[in-house]
Every structure is written in C-alpha cells, then in structure tokens.
Design a protein around this motif. Structure first.
Motif, short mmCIF file in Angstrom:
data_model
loop_
_atom_site.label_atom_id
_atom_site.label_comp_id
_atom_site.label_asym_id
_atom_site.label_seq_id
_atom_site.Cartn_x
_atom_site.Cartn_y
_atom_site.Cartn_z
N LEU A 195 0.82 -1.22 0.00
CA LEU A 195 0.00 0.00 0.00
C LEU A 195 0.85 1.26 0.00
O LEU A 195 0.36 2.35 -0.25
CB LEU A 195 -0.90 0.04 1.25
N LEU A 196 2.15 1.09 0.32
CA LEU A 196 3.01 2.26 0.46
C LEU A 196 3.59 2.68 -0.88
O LEU A 196 3.74 1.85 -1.78
CB LEU A 196 4.17 1.94 1.42
N PRO A 197 3.96 3.97 -1.02
CA PRO A 197 4.68 4.40 -2.22
C PRO A 197 6.01 3.64 -2.32
O PRO A 197 6.51 3.14 -1.31
CB PRO A 197 4.94 5.89 -1.98
N ASP A 198 6.57 3.57 -3.51
CA ASP A 198 7.79 2.79 -3.74
C ASP A 198 8.91 3.13 -2.75
O ASP A 198 9.57 2.24 -2.21
CB ASP A 198 8.33 3.02 -5.16
N PHE A 199 9.10 4.44 -2.52
CA PHE A 199 10.18 4.88 -1.65
C PHE A 199 10.02 4.27 -0.24
O PHE A 199 10.95 3.69 0.32
CB PHE A 199 10.23 6.40 -1.54
N TRP A 200 8.81 4.37 0.30
CA TRP A 200 8.57 3.87 1.66
C TRP A 200 8.57 2.35 1.71
O TRP A 200 8.87 1.76 2.73
CB TRP A 200 7.28 4.45 2.24
N GLN A 201 8.24 1.72 0.57
CA GLN A 201 8.38 0.26 0.52
C GLN A 201 9.85 -0.12 0.68
O GLN A 201 10.20 -1.06 1.40
CB GLN A 201 7.87 -0.29 -0.82
N GLY A 202 10.71 0.64 0.01
CA GLY A 202 12.16 0.39 0.10
C GLY A 202 12.65 0.60 1.53
O GLY A 202 13.42 -0.22 2.06
N VAL A 203 12.19 1.69 2.15
CA VAL A 203 12.60 1.98 3.53
C VAL A 203 12.11 0.86 4.46
O VAL A 203 12.85 0.37 5.32
CB VAL A 203 12.04 3.36 3.99
N SER A 204 10.86 0.42 4.24
CA SER A 204 10.30 -0.63 5.09
C SER A 204 11.11 -1.91 5.03
O SER A 204 11.18 -2.67 6.00
CB SER A 204 8.85 -0.94 4.66
N GLN A 205 11.73 -2.15 3.86
CA GLN A 205 12.49 -3.39 3.72
C GLN A 205 13.79 -3.39 4.53
O GLN A 205 14.47 -4.41 4.64
CB GLN A 205 12.76 -3.67 2.25
N LEU A 206 14.11 -2.22 5.12
CA LEU A 206 15.27 -2.17 6.02
C LEU A 206 14.88 -2.56 7.45
O LEU A 206 15.73 -2.68 8.33
CB LEU A 206 15.87 -0.76 6.04
N ASN A 207 13.57 -2.73 7.65
CA ASN A 207 13.08 -3.04 8.98
C ASN A 207 13.07 -4.56 9.20
O ASN A 207 12.29 -5.27 8.56
CB ASN A 207 11.66 -2.46 9.12
N PRO A 208 13.91 -5.07 10.10
CA PRO A 208 14.01 -6.53 10.26
C PRO A 208 12.70 -7.17 10.72
O PRO A 208 12.43 -8.34 10.42
CB PRO A 208 15.11 -6.71 11.31
N ILE A 209 11.89 -6.39 11.46
CA ILE A 209 10.65 -6.98 11.99
C ILE A 209 9.66 -7.27 10.85
O ILE A 209 8.86 -8.21 10.92
CB ILE A 209 10.06 -6.08 13.09
N LEU A 210 9.75 -6.50 9.78
CA LEU A 210 8.90 -6.75 8.61
C LEU A 210 9.08 -8.19 8.11
O LEU A 210 8.11 -8.86 7.75
CB LEU A 210 9.27 -5.76 7.50
N TYR A 211 10.34 -8.65 8.13
CA TYR A 211 10.64 -9.99 7.62
C TYR A 211 10.04 -11.07 8.51
O TYR A 211 9.54 -12.08 8.04
CB TYR A 211 12.16 -10.17 7.50
N MET A 212 10.09 -10.83 9.82
CA MET A 212 9.56 -11.83 10.75
C MET A 212 8.03 -11.89 10.66
O MET A 212 7.44 -12.97 10.61
CB MET A 212 9.99 -11.50 12.18
N VAL A 213 7.42 -10.71 10.64
CA VAL A 213 5.95 -10.65 10.59
C VAL A 213 5.45 -11.29 9.29
O VAL A 213 4.52 -12.10 9.29
CB VAL A 213 5.47 -9.18 10.71
N ASN A 214 6.10 -10.96 8.20
CA ASN A 214 5.64 -11.49 6.91
C ASN A 214 5.92 -12.98 6.75
O ASN A 214 5.13 -13.69 6.14
CB ASN A 214 6.27 -10.70 5.76
N THR A 215 7.01 -13.43 7.32
CA THR A 215 7.29 -14.87 7.25
C THR A 215 6.24 -15.64 8.06
O THR A 215 5.74 -16.67 7.62
CB THR A 215 8.71 -15.17 7.79
N PHE A 216 5.92 -15.11 9.23
CA PHE A 216 4.89 -15.77 10.05
C PHE A 216 3.54 -15.73 9.33
O PHE A 216 2.80 -16.72 9.30
CB PHE A 216 4.80 -15.06 11.41
#
Lengths: 258, 305
Positions: A195-216
């Motif tokens: 839902l985020l603009p491309d730039f903020w999607q890129g920034v979000s991918q630096l957030n390690p918790i994003l990976y854990m939440v999405n994997t779960f």
C-alpha cells in the motif's frame, strides 16, 4: 561429574528459574499482552477492520492476527531477558552465577531459552484468543514454528545485550519504547507494504521486523510481502551476530565484573 | 599438600587509576582458619573479589586448591564457596529456592541439592523459614542464608567477607560455633572482619592488609607475642582521687570509679592489686580495654600511615 554434566544441570537450573520468575508474576508477564491483544482484535479487527475490508485478499482481522501474534512473541521474549537479567544485576544476584563454574555459553543459553519460553507462551495465549475472533489456517507449520522460535531467540539476545549495558531500570524500557515498538508498528503488522509508495516500501524493507511478521503471515495465510528465504537468512545472520557479541560481553564480564 | 590458597604478586588497578592491590602475596594452608584484616578500603574485598571471579586482576596469579582462578576457572570455582559482604540474593525468591538454585549452578542433582539444602537450613536455623520470601528475613537470617548458599556445593575453601556484620552478639556467637565446627571438619576458612575479637577467637593465622599491601602475614600466636603492652580497665567501689600513681605502672583515672592501667609484657598483674589494696582501693571488676589483636592492629595500621 564432568564439566559437560555440570553445564547441563546449570542450564536447566537457569531455565527453570526463569520460567518460575515469569510464572510467579503472571499478572505482569502473561496477562497484559492477553488484554492488549484482545483490545487490538476488538478495535482494529472488529470495529475498524470491518470498514477497511480486505487486505492482500483476506479480511482485515485475518490479516492482522499473525502480525499481532508475532508482535507478542518479539516483545515478550525481549522484555523477559532484559528485565530478568538486569534485575539480577541490580540486586547483585547475578554474582551467584559469576562465582559458580558456569560457562558464558550456558548462562546465555539459559536466559535466551527463558525468553523464548515466555515469548512462545504469550504467542500461544494470543493465538488462542485470536481464534475467538477469526478462523486461523495453517499454511506451512514448519515455517510458523521456525520463524517463531528464531525470532524469539533473536529478540531474547537483543534483550540480553540491552540488560548488560543497562545501569538503571529506565535503560531497559528505552529500546522497547523507542525502537522495537515503532519498528513493529511499521513492520507490516497492520498493513501490507504494497500500500506504500515505492520509496517507503524500500525503507520498510530495512526493517528486520517486517521480515519476521511477513514470514509468520506466510506460514499462516500463505501470503507475504517479502521473500521468506531472505527472511530466514537475515534472522539467522542476526542470531549469530548478536549471539557472538553476547558471548564476548559475558567473557569480558561487561557490566558484571569490575 | 597443595595450598588451599596461593596468591602471588597480585595487583589490581581500577579504570580510574586507583591501585587497590600492589602485588600481594598470600598462602593459606588446607584446614586453616585464616583472617585477612585491614581498615576500610585496604583492598580486602578486591582481593577476595579476584579469587571468586567478581573482579578482574591486573597482574599476578591466584590459585585455589592448586587451580588457577583464571586459567582453570571451572575447578577453581567448584572448590570455593563465597559469603559476600552485601546481600546478593534475589529478594523475591524463597529461601529454599535460593539455595537449591545455587546447588544447580554447581551441577548438583536435584536429590543431592535437596539433601544438602535441608541439612544446611536446619543447621543454620532457617528450615522453618524455607518457604519465606527472602526479603522478609531479618538481617541475621539473611547472613545465614548466604552461608547456607555458599556451602551447598560442599566447597573445600570458604571465603567469609564480614559474615557477622550487623548480627547481634548471641547470633554471632552461634555463627562462630558453626564456623568452628566446619573448620574442624576440614573446611579451610578465609575470613575478613572488622570485629577483631572474632579474628582472635576463631583464626589460627592472620594477614593484615593496608593500602593494597600485606603488612604482615603470620600465625596469631606470633602476632600476639609482638604485643608489648596491654591496657586493663579497673572498676572500683570507692571514689578515686583525680590523680593516682602506682609504682612501675602507667595509670590514668578515667572517672571517679574507673581507671586504666597499662601493663608491659612480663609485668605481674598481681602487683597492681597489691598496690591498689595498699591505697585502700577496692576493685569491683577488671577487663581488658580492647582485645589484644585490636591493639596490635591499630599499631600496625598507624605505623604504615
């Protein structure tokens, strides 16, 4: 008795002590996340969620449940080790371990497993509560189990490092308040990063918790904003990094020996 | 036979540059009851901290039962029990859990830990309090709890850092009896204390540390033989004159019914009684002004200043 046998008994002793501690104060450790998450389910899932509609092809309640479970696991694993280890330092009861023939790896594993047990236990409580509000699927049990345990280990290690450097109780609440909570809220618990603009999607991918939440979420729903292999790789890398650092701190006696 | 404790050229310089230990040497034989005495800030706790792993040494070596405290940490720590000066147990745990947990840290099985815990808590009059939360205990009970905890893994050497601080006289004496019994059973005990009466009563060998240096390390007998004078206090029945002289003795009238007499080594105390009787002074009671070790200790520490 061999050194290995002594370490095994000492490890079990630390784990039992840790579990006894958080069970003794269950009103502070197990009950609050249950109440908070129930409120999240009611307000965000039922009341607001019904107006939001679907997210990534599933209803909003179903979408946020995996993220909220993961959030509980992470914050409780972290909080358990940070508060228990710091409290032992503060009361100087850590000296009981320092004068005993317990290896740093044994101390670290004992505290980390204590944090993992609390994280998983709170995760299970929240999961059971969520089942009142929505039907939970299991898309991939192996992924669910692996990501929960690995994330709990990683954040237990984080809590340990925090406790080693903490000199007052405020120091163990600063990181959860100013780093972990914002990262969790911005880690795709309540929304899909698509839902985020491309730039903020890129920034979000630096957030390690994003990976854990999405994997779960992938393990539960079969949907994810990120590559789960990359997620497991990152979590493993950080476990070794923080684990090695924690052992080094224990060997040096940082914050424990003068 | 390997020494219970051997310390060689041990130094400790803290981060702020303070030199707490300036190359101390100590040897404690197995079975000894050894006192490490010194004024506040002398370096006692730093030295003991290095032995039990709470303080990192700067240089030198220390061995417990022959095991180096740095290179053979596992065996050195198993041989050692520590009763620290400050309360350092979890204030929210039960008495029995604290001792059992410590047994677990030393690798004792549940069954062995339970037996040792019960035996020690009973011996130290804490068994009735085993389910009490530790913060609810009195100061004396907390001290005894730390002794039980230090002994639960059956160490060969026990370090007691001010074990009877803040403990009432009756309890202190019962703790002395307990410690003497342990020593009789073969446990080597290293004691620091501010109560020199305690050291005189319990210990066979004594070292005095001041400003990070060992001033003297010898047997109690040898140390006490250095005492050249001793001061006695006489409480008398009738009022004393403001000034009183007794041949060959240094006399000081403290109050109208009390005087102090300094007796040199070799002088007879009987002579004082004779002289006082001649002067018509009836003695009600007599005591030493301070214990003998205290007089020596003050002398040694002041010499160093």
């Amino acid at each position: 008795m061999t050194a290995l046998q002594v370490q095994w008994v000492a490890f079990k002793t630390i784990v039992v002590k840790e579990i006894r501690r958080f069970m003794r104060i269950w009103q502070q450790t197990l009950l609050p996340p249950a109440i908070t998450m129930t409120l999240y389910f009611i307000i965000f899932g039922n009341l607001i969620g019904s107006r939001i509609g679907d997210m990534d092809g599933v209803d909003y309640m179903t979408f946020i449940v995996p993220g909220l479970i993961m959030m509980s696991v992470i914050t409780n694993a972290y909080g358990n080790v940070a508060s228990s280890f710091f409290s032992n330092k503060f009361q100087r009861s850590i000296e009981e371990l320092m004068v005993a023939p317990v290896y740093p790896i044994t101390i670290l594993l004992g505290y980390v497993i204590g944090g993992v047990v609390r994280g998983v236990m709170v995760g299970l409580i929240v999961t059971l509560l969520s089942m009142y509000f929505t039907d939970l699927n299991v898309h991939h049990l192996g992924v669910i189990v692996a990501v929960v345990f690995m994330s709990a280990i990683l954040f237990s290690l984080g809590g340990f490092v925090n406790a080693v450097f903490a000199t007052k109780f405020d120091d163990i609440s600063i990181i959860p308040t100013f780093i972990i909570t914002p990262l969790t809220y911005l880690g795709g618990v309540f929304y899909s990063i698509s839902l985020l603009p491309d730039f903020w999607q890129g920034v979000s991918q630096l957030n390690p918790i994003l990976y854990m939440v999405n994997t779960f979420r992938y393990g539960v729903l079969g949907i994810s904003d990120i590559n789960i292999y990359l997620a497991f790789g990152m979590i493993t890398f950080f476990i070794f990094l923080l684990g090695g650092y924690s052992l080094w701190l224990l060997h040096r006696g940082t914050g424990m020996r003068s | 036979m390997v020494a219970a404790l051997e310390v060689e050229n041990l130094t400790k310089v803290y981060g702020n540059g303070f030199e707490a230990l300036k190359g101390i040497n100590l040897k404690v034989e197995q079975g000894d009851f050894f006192a490490l005495l010194g004024p506040n800030g002398a370096g006692k706790s730093t030295a003991l901290g290095i032995l039990c792993g709470l303080v990192q040494k700067s240089s030198g070596s220390a061995r417990i039962m022959g095991y180096d405290v740095n290179s053979d940490v596992f065996n050195a720590r198993r041989a050692l029990g520590v009763v620290p000066q400050e309360f350092n147990f979890n204030q929210f745990e039960k008495v029995q859990d604290i001792v059992m947990t410590q047994a677990g840290y030393f690798g004792l099985s549940q069954a062995k830990a339970a037996v040792n815990t019960e035996r020690l808590l009973k011996a130290l009059d804490l068994w009735e309090k085993r389910d009490s939360i530790s913060r609810m205990l009195s100061g004396g009970m907390k001290r005894r709890l730390m002794i039980a905890r230090a002994l639960v893994h059956e160490p060969k050497v026990l370090i007691l850092d001010e074990p009877t601080a803040g403990v009432d006289i009756e309890l202190r004496r019962s703790m002395w009896t307990f410690m003497q019994q342990l020593n009789k059973e073969g446990l080597t005990i290293i004691l620091t204390t501010h109560y020199l009466e305690e050291a005189e009563q319990l210990c066979r060998n004594i070292a005095v540390i001041n400003k990070g240096e060992i001033i003297i390390s010898t047997s109690k007998r040898a140390l006490l033989s250095q005492l050249t004078t001793e001061t006695f206090v006489f409480d008398v029945k009738s009022a004393l004159p403001e000034k009183l002289e007794i041949d060959n003795f240094e006399v000081k009238v403290v109050s109208e019914d009390s005087l102090e007499v300094t007796v040199e080594k070799g002088q007879s105390i009987n002579l004082i009684f004779t002289r006082l009787t001649e002067k018509g002074i009836d003695v009600r009671s007599m005591r030493t002004k301070s214990n003998r070790l205290e007089e020596l200790f003050v002398g040694l520490v002041q010499e160093k200043k």
